[in-house]
Design a protein around this motif. Structure first.
Motif, PDB file in Angstrom:
ATOM      1  N   GLY A  51       0.701  -1.487   0.097  1.00  0.00           N
ATOM      2  CA  GLY A  51      -0.195   0.013  -0.078  1.00  0.00           C
ATOM      3  C   GLY A  51       0.905   1.273  -0.097  1.00  0.00           C
ATOM      4  O   GLY A  51       0.592   2.291  -0.536  1.00  0.00           O
ATOM      5  N   TRP A  52       1.960   1.166   0.673  1.00  0.00           N
ATOM      6  CA  TRP A  52       2.743   2.485   0.862  1.00  0.00           C
ATOM      7  C   TRP A  52       3.405   2.732  -0.468  1.00  0.00           C
ATOM      8  O   TRP A  52       3.463   3.752  -0.940  1.00  0.00           O
ATOM      9  CB  TRP A  52       3.665   2.087   1.601  1.00  0.00           C
ATOM     10  CG  TRP A  52       4.763   3.195   2.366  1.00  0.00           C
ATOM     11  CD1 TRP A  52       4.680   4.259   3.394  1.00  0.00           C
ATOM     12  CD2 TRP A  52       5.919   3.758   1.815  1.00  0.00           C
ATOM     13  NE1 TRP A  52       5.612   5.110   3.569  1.00  0.00           N
ATOM     14  CE2 TRP A  52       6.484   4.622   2.339  1.00  0.00           C
ATOM     15  CE3 TRP A  52       6.565   3.337   0.572  1.00  0.00           C
ATOM     16  CZ2 TRP A  52       7.540   5.450   1.958  1.00  0.00           C
ATOM     17  CZ3 TRP A  52       7.778   4.110   0.225  1.00  0.00           C
ATOM     18  CH2 TRP A  52       8.326   5.057   0.948  1.00  0.00           C
ATOM     19  N   LEU A  53       4.060   1.445  -0.918  1.00  0.00           N
ATOM     20  CA  LEU A  53       4.620   1.582  -2.300  1.00  0.00           C
ATOM     21  C   LEU A  53       3.482   1.993  -3.458  1.00  0.00           C
ATOM     22  O   LEU A  53       3.986   2.735  -4.486  1.00  0.00           O
ATOM     23  CB  LEU A  53       5.182   0.267  -2.794  1.00  0.00           C
ATOM     24  CG  LEU A  53       6.113   0.221  -4.203  1.00  0.00           C
ATOM     25  CD1 LEU A  53       7.306   1.249  -3.866  1.00  0.00           C
ATOM     26  CD2 LEU A  53       6.837  -1.285  -4.137  1.00  0.00           C
ATOM     27  N   SER A  69      -2.277  15.445  -6.190  1.00  0.00           N
ATOM     28  CA  SER A  69      -3.553  14.870  -5.571  1.00  0.00           C
ATOM     29  C   SER A  69      -3.390  14.835  -4.060  1.00  0.00           C
ATOM     30  O   SER A  69      -2.633  13.953  -3.456  1.00  0.00           O
ATOM     31  CB  SER A  69      -3.966  13.513  -5.984  1.00  0.00           C
ATOM     32  OG  SER A  69      -5.258  12.872  -5.579  1.00  0.00           O
ATOM     33  N   THR A  70      -3.929  15.765  -3.614  1.00  0.00           N
ATOM     34  CA  THR A  70      -3.969  15.581  -1.978  1.00  0.00           C
ATOM     35  C   THR A  70      -4.376  14.439  -1.346  1.00  0.00           C
ATOM     36  O   THR A  70      -3.885  13.778  -0.480  1.00  0.00           O
ATOM     37  CB  THR A  70      -4.801  16.870  -1.332  1.00  0.00           C
ATOM     38  OG1 THR A  70      -4.344  18.345  -2.114  1.00  0.00           O
ATOM     39  CG2 THR A  70      -4.656  16.954   0.100  1.00  0.00           C
ATOM     40  N   VAL A  75      -3.145   9.525   1.675  1.00  0.00           N
ATOM     41  CA  VAL A  75      -3.139   8.092   1.814  1.00  0.00           C
ATOM     42  C   VAL A  75      -1.712   7.511   2.097  1.00  0.00           C
ATOM     43  O   VAL A  75      -1.354   6.635   2.951  1.00  0.00           O
ATOM     44  CB  VAL A  75      -3.791   7.209   0.746  1.00  0.00           C
ATOM     45  CG1 VAL A  75      -3.596   5.965   0.865  1.00  0.00           C
ATOM     46  CG2 VAL A  75      -5.420   7.801   0.674  1.00  0.00           C
ATOM     47  N   GLY A  76      -0.609   8.113   1.334  1.00  0.00           N
ATOM     48  CA  GLY A  76       0.654   7.896   1.214  1.00  0.00           C
ATOM     49  C   GLY A  76       1.333   7.885   2.764  1.00  0.00           C
ATOM     50  O   GLY A  76       1.895   7.202   3.324  1.00  0.00           O
ATOM     51  N   ALA A  78      -0.398   8.502   5.383  1.00  0.00           N
ATOM     52  CA  ALA A  78      -1.180   7.414   6.457  1.00  0.00           C
ATOM     53  C   ALA A  78      -0.412   5.820   6.428  1.00  0.00           C
ATOM     54  O   ALA A  78      -0.219   5.248   7.440  1.00  0.00           O
ATOM     55  CB  ALA A  78      -2.710   7.188   6.065  1.00  0.00           C
ATOM     56  N   PHE A  79      -0.191   5.586   5.370  1.00  0.00           N
ATOM     57  CA  PHE A  79       0.693   4.077   5.344  1.00  0.00           C
ATOM     58  C   PHE A  79       2.024   4.391   5.745  1.00  0.00           C
ATOM     59  O   PHE A  79       2.352   3.417   6.742  1.00  0.00           O
ATOM     60  CB  PHE A  79       0.845   3.765   3.965  1.00  0.00           C
ATOM     61  CG  PHE A  79      -0.179   2.739   3.160  1.00  0.00           C
ATOM     62  CD1 PHE A  79      -0.565   1.728   3.765  1.00  0.00           C
ATOM     63  CD2 PHE A  79      -1.321   3.580   2.570  1.00  0.00           C
ATOM     64  CE1 PHE A  79      -1.730   0.843   3.177  1.00  0.00           C
ATOM     65  CE2 PHE A  79      -2.457   2.557   1.796  1.00  0.00           C
ATOM     66  CZ  PHE A  79      -2.399   1.286   2.405  1.00  0.00           C
ATOM     67  N   GLY A  80       2.661   5.529   5.729  1.00  0.00           N
ATOM     68  CA  GLY A  80       3.963   5.572   6.288  1.00  0.00           C
ATOM     69  C   GLY A  80       3.919   5.582   7.765  1.00  0.00           C
ATOM     70  O   GLY A  80       4.806   4.984   8.561  1.00  0.00           O
ATOM     71  N   ALA A  81       2.714   6.343   8.426  1.00  0.00           N
ATOM     72  CA  ALA A  81       2.591   6.669   9.795  1.00  0.00           C
ATOM     73  C   ALA A  81       2.232   5.210  10.263  1.00  0.00           C
ATOM     74  O   ALA A  81       2.740   4.645  11.335  1.00  0.00           O
ATOM     75  CB  ALA A  81       1.246   7.499   9.924  1.00  0.00           C
TER      76      ALA A  81
END
Length: 294
Positions: A51-53, A69-70, A75-76, A78-81
């Motif tokens: 998901g992160w990738l 795109s905000t 979302v990116g 969020a995956f990192g967090a």
């Protein structure tokens, strides 16, 4: 923008992403393998990294098209967090959490490096533009150097001119001082001679044989502005009739009539004034009339 330039920022981001993904998968498998099959734990770890990738790849695609795109960015992050949260939760359950906490920030760090790379891409310039900027900067530096050189030259010229004027003024002042000193010395000598005891006796011995009744008077010359003398009254100009009358009286006063030189001497001794040409013309008229009459 060349590939070599891209590698300056994209290389660290790729390396950090790879390390973060491997670390996340390993931590998830180690953490969940005790409660489930390791294959399931591996799928969970790969799903988190996937998901992160995926969001990262979509962000890169939009950036290549010049778009943004905000929601995808949110979302990116969020995956990192989430990946960072998993690493922190695993570290807190270990006996020595310090080492695991030290690497828990890698997912967010990888995300931040991709952000830096995107910003660099949006502000990157072509080699031609960079060459133009360098040329403009070099031209500005050249103009500034020329302006500084011109100002220094003008300042040097002005300093030389002021020095020359100052030296000339000093020379004039020295000359004036010497002249004033010489004049003061001469004036002192004259004053001393005027006030001397033998001055009056010397003047009396010189003037007494000529003008016995005169008294010697010696006044020093006056320097500076003096009152102008009244103009001498001009003697009245004799008309031809008056001139002939006076010359006729002088000729008749002596027998035989005097010569022109004797007559002119008597004319001027009597206080009359006339030009030499008019006086001779009158004498000729009168003497010619006497000759013709005789």
């Amino acid at each position: 923008m060349t590939k070599a330039q891209q590698l300056k920022t994209v290389g660290p981001a790729i390396a950090m992403t790879a390390v973060s993904m491997v670390l996340t998968v390993v931590v998830v498998v180690m953490w969940l393998s005790g409660s489930m099959h390791w294959g399931v734990a591996l799928v969970v770890g790969l799903g988190l990294d996937g998901g992160w990738l995926a969001t990262l790849a979509y962000e890169r695609r939009l950036a290549a098209q010049g778009d943004h795109s905000t929601p995808v960015t949110a979302v990116g992050w969020a995956f990192g967090a989430l990946a960072t949260g998993v690493l922190v939760a695993h570290a807190l359950g270990e006996e020595s959490p310090g080492a695991w906490l030290a690497v828990a920030w890698l997912p967010l760090a990888a995300k931040a490096l991709w952000l830096v790379h995107g910003l660099w891409e949006r502000t990157a310039l072509t080699p031609r533009a960079l060459d133009s900027i360098r040329d403009i900067q070099q031209a500005a530096r050249d103009q500034a150097a020329v302006a500084r050189a011109r100002l220094r030259a003008e300042a040097g010229t002005e300093e030389t001119r002021l020095t020359a004027v100052t030296e000339a003024g000093a020379r004039v002042a020295r000359v004036q001082a010497r002249t004033a000193g010489n004049l003061a010395g001469a004036w002192s000598v004259l004053e001393a001679a005027r006030q001397g005891d033998g001055t009056a006796r010397a003047l009396t011995s010189v003037t007494a044989p000529v003008t016995p009744a005169s008294q010697p008077s010696w006044e020093l010359p006056v320097w500076g502005a003096v009152e102008s003398l009244a103009a001498l009254e001009a003697a009245p100009v004799l008309t031809d009739e008056d001139l002939d009358r006076i010359v006729g009286e002088l000729l008749a006063s002596t027998t035989p009539p005097p010569s022109y030189r004797e007559m002119a001497t008597r004319f001027r001794a009597a206080g009359h004034v006339a030009g030499e040409t008019r006086l001779r013309a009158s004498w000729k008229r009168l003497t010619a009339g006497q000759v013709m009459g005789s």
